[in-house]
Design an enzyme around this catalytic site. Structure first.
Site, PDB file in Angstrom:
ATOM      1  CB  SER A 193      -0.951  -0.047   1.195  1.00 40.43           C
ATOM      2  OG  SER A 193      -1.949   0.919   1.073  1.00 40.43           O
ATOM      3  CG  ASP A 409      -6.444  -3.004  -3.321  1.00 45.78           C
ATOM      4  OD1 ASP A 409      -7.143  -2.224  -2.632  1.00 45.78           O
ATOM      5  OD2 ASP A 409      -5.196  -3.002  -3.281  1.00 45.78           O
ATOM      6  CG  HIS A 447      -5.470  -2.431   0.467  1.00 43.61           C
ATOM      7  ND1 HIS A 447      -4.879  -1.966  -0.685  1.00 43.61           N
ATOM      8  CD2 HIS A 447      -4.931  -1.725   1.476  1.00 43.61           C
ATOM      9  CE1 HIS A 447      -4.026  -1.002  -0.376  1.00 43.61           C
ATOM     10  NE2 HIS A 447      -4.035  -0.847   0.926  1.00 43.61           N
TER      11      HIS A 447
END
Ligand SMILES: *[C@@H]1O[C@H](CO)[C@@H](O)[C@H](O)[C@H]1NC(C)=O
Ligand SMILES: *[C@@H]1O[C@H](CO)[C@@H](O)[C@H](O)[C@H]1NC(C)=O
Ligand SMILES: *[C@@H]1O[C@H](CO)[C@@H](O)[C@H](O)[C@H]1NC(C)=O
Ligand SMILES: *[C@@H]1O[C@H](CO)[C@@H](O)[C@H](O)[C@H]1NC(C)=O
Ligand SMILES: *[C@@H]1O[C@H](CO)[C@@H](O)[C@H](O)[C@H]1NC(C)=O
Length: 521
Positions: A193, A409, A447
């Site tokens: 991320s 995601d 995610h």
């Protein structure tokens, strides 16, 4: 011991590593060596806060004071723990920890952060140390998960945008060398991320810091990402959902997900609730429109709601110019997608826009729109954008870059990772990046982790480390690639319940059902 798939090479590695250690190493009292480190270290701009020797199986207090970060952390293996901070300028500093395991294989590991954090990644410190890396994690230049520390402090933004990871590398390597009495052999990076963006930024800006970089679901093209997320939530009525006809109540998102799967689950040949290639899904939300003037109920949507879905599942544009890829159809099925569609601007984007770009604590999101992206692009705080395809310096010194992205995601469109791959390929003028850069697209993963897919492959720690083999562990696969030239063609993931595995393919290969299993072609 089943540390990597290439056992012979690994044993050789292990042997040479120990041979290089001082001959009295195993006899030395590691605790004493560790505790003496505090007075022996003299590092530029750096203050050692505390040095302690931690036995395996311990619980320790963390460094920061923000309640948005975890107060305690687990230490699995015995190690020397060095807490320190480095002044990066007169008005900024990076706080960090080095975890130096007793059993060290000569490798260094730097760690990224999440969101706008602010929190040292203790789970990954533990993971890295347990896998015998000298591991360093930092607070990214500010304490806590929120963005308020950015307000009026451009150097704090610089730490977040590019400098904190560089400090980890520069200072962390010196701490490891002082402790083990010899320099590290190879340096690695792990993050997802924001951590994926930080790893990308490291490869672009400090190509000598790491030999191998594992950058998951990277938040690259950061300003556009922030704007896209804000516009997604604006699409469904944020920040005033009560007065917006486009707001979609949470119960109706279940209906949307069912319809997405109804239209697209079968495309890959298997009805398993997983859309292997969301880009092959031409989702048509019109089928959810209430007919004959029927009121919105639990099974159909109003026209403004359908139009909101059309915007969400289309690429974002500004005056005909592409801004950011579309939301992946299927990602709305991730329960955490409510973060974006609950009628509020998600806090990471809200904080970035308020505190880092517009310097306005009272920023009013009721009028937020594309014109704000123009300003954000122009200011580009700290050079945060991280959307530059010139990885030639990193490639030319032999660096290896591994990246992955879940196709469910809910926070960062997986299409952006394809887009970054293509940008690098275009910039370097090579159609295939296989010799130094590989992207794995993970069907059914959310995610960074989670989701119904085979989403455990060692990418983030013990919890995702299904098997300690490089065929199943992407961090160990990166080590094999860097140190043994063993290129990974596929990575095998395991579902979170441990029941199933699936082979994941590197872009641009695709995952194809051959009648009995998914294979790469
Ligand atoms: C770091 O900055 C703080 C605050 O400005 C100062 O008190 C401290 O002496 C500095 N430490 C080093 C090692 O430069
Ligand atoms: C130490 O601080 C000075 C002045 O702020 C800076 O120029 C230098 O890059 C810093 N060194 C490190 C290793 O951060
Ligand atoms: C994998 O390695 C970790 C760290 O060394 C260890 O704690 C764990 O038990 C191992 N798991 C398996 C399945 O071997
Ligand atoms: C909801 O609307 C659909 C289509 O307009 C209709 O077929 C269905 O019966 C309605 N359901 C309820 C519970 O009213
Ligand atoms: C916000 O402040 C920064 C300096 O901290 C400045 O670079 C930026 O231009 C300011 N933003 C606006 C919209 O004026």
């Amino acid at each position: 011991m089943n540390f990597t798939g290439i056992t012979l090479q690994f044993l050789t590695k292990l042997l040479t590593t120990f041979l290089f250690l001082p001959s009295d190493w195993s006899l030395r009292d590691q605790r004493t060596t560790c505790l003496s480190l505090g007075s022996r270290l003299h590092l530029e701009n750096t203050t050692i806060i505390h040095v302690s020797y931690v036995p395996g199986g311990s619980k320790v207090h963390t460094l920061g004071t923000s309640r948005t970060c975890a107060p305690t952390a687990i230490v699995t293996v015995p190690l020397c723990r060095v807490q320190f901070f480095t002044n990066t300028t007169d008005t900024s500093s990076v706080h960090a920890e080095a975890w130096l395991p007793d059993e060290w294989y000569g490798r260094f590991l730097g760690l990224g952060n999440g969101g706008l954090g602010g929190c040292i990644d203790y789970n990954r410190l533990d993971y890295g140390a347990a896998l015998h890396f000298a591991t360093v994690g930092s607070d990214n230049g500010h304490d806590g998960a929120g963005g308020l520390p950015f307000l009026g402090r451009p150097e704090v933004i610089n730490d977040f945008a590019f400098r904190a990871i560089h400090i980890e590398a520069v200072i962390g390597k010196q701490i490891a060398e002082a402790y083990y009495g010899q320099p590290h052999d190879k340096a690695y990076y792990l993050g997802c991320s924001t951590g994926g963006r930080q790893g990308t930024q490291a490869a672009l800006k400090y190509p000598a810091d790491f030999d191998g970089i594992l950058a998951g679901a990277p938040a690259t093209d950061f300003n556009h990402l922030v704007h896209w997320v804000a516009m997604l939530s604006r699409s469904t009525g944020a920040p005033t959902p009560a007065s917006s006809p486009a707001y979609i109540p949470l119960r109706l998102w279940k209906v949307v997900t069912e319809e997405v799967l109804n239209q697209c689950d079968a495309i890959d040949g298997v009805l398993d609730g997983i859309i292997t290639e969301p880009d092959a899904c031409d989702f048509r939300p019109q089928s959810l429109l209430c007919y004959g003037g029927a009121g919105v109920n639990d099974t159909c949507l109003s026209l403004p709601q359908v139009e909101a879905l059309q915007r969400i599942y289309s690429p974002l544009q500004l005056n005909g110019r592409f801004v950011y890829p579309r939301y992946d159809p299927g990602a709305e099925g991730n329960p955490e997608s409510i973060e974006i569609f609950n009628g509020q601007i998600p806090s990471n984007g809200e904080d970035w826009i308020k505190y880092a770009v517009f310097n306005d604590t009272e920023f009013d999101f009721r009028n937020y729109g594309n014109e704000h992206l123009v300003v954000m692009d122009k200011i580009n705080p700290g050079g945060i954008s991280t959307f530059d395809g010139d990885l030639s310096a990193f490639r030319d010194r032999g660096g290896k870059f591994l990246t992955y992205h879940g196709r469910m995601d809910h926070l960062i469109a997986s299409g952006n990772s394809k887009r970054f791959y293509d940008l690098v390929a275009d910039t370097l003028g090579t159609p295939s990046l296989d010799d130094f850069y590989r992207l794995f697209l993970i069907p059914g993963m959310g995610h960074c982790l989670g989701g119904p897919g085979a989403s455990n492959f060692g990418q983030l720690g013990a919890g995702t480390n299904a098997v300690n083999q490089s065929s199943h562990n992407i961090l160990l696969a990166l080590v094999d690639w860097v140190e043994g030239g063993v290129e990974l063609d596929t990575i095998t993931g395991t579902t979170t319940d441990g029941a199933h595995t699936r082979v994941h393919c590197r872009y641009p290969a695709t995952s194809v059902w051959d009648g009995s299993a998914f294979v790469c072609s």
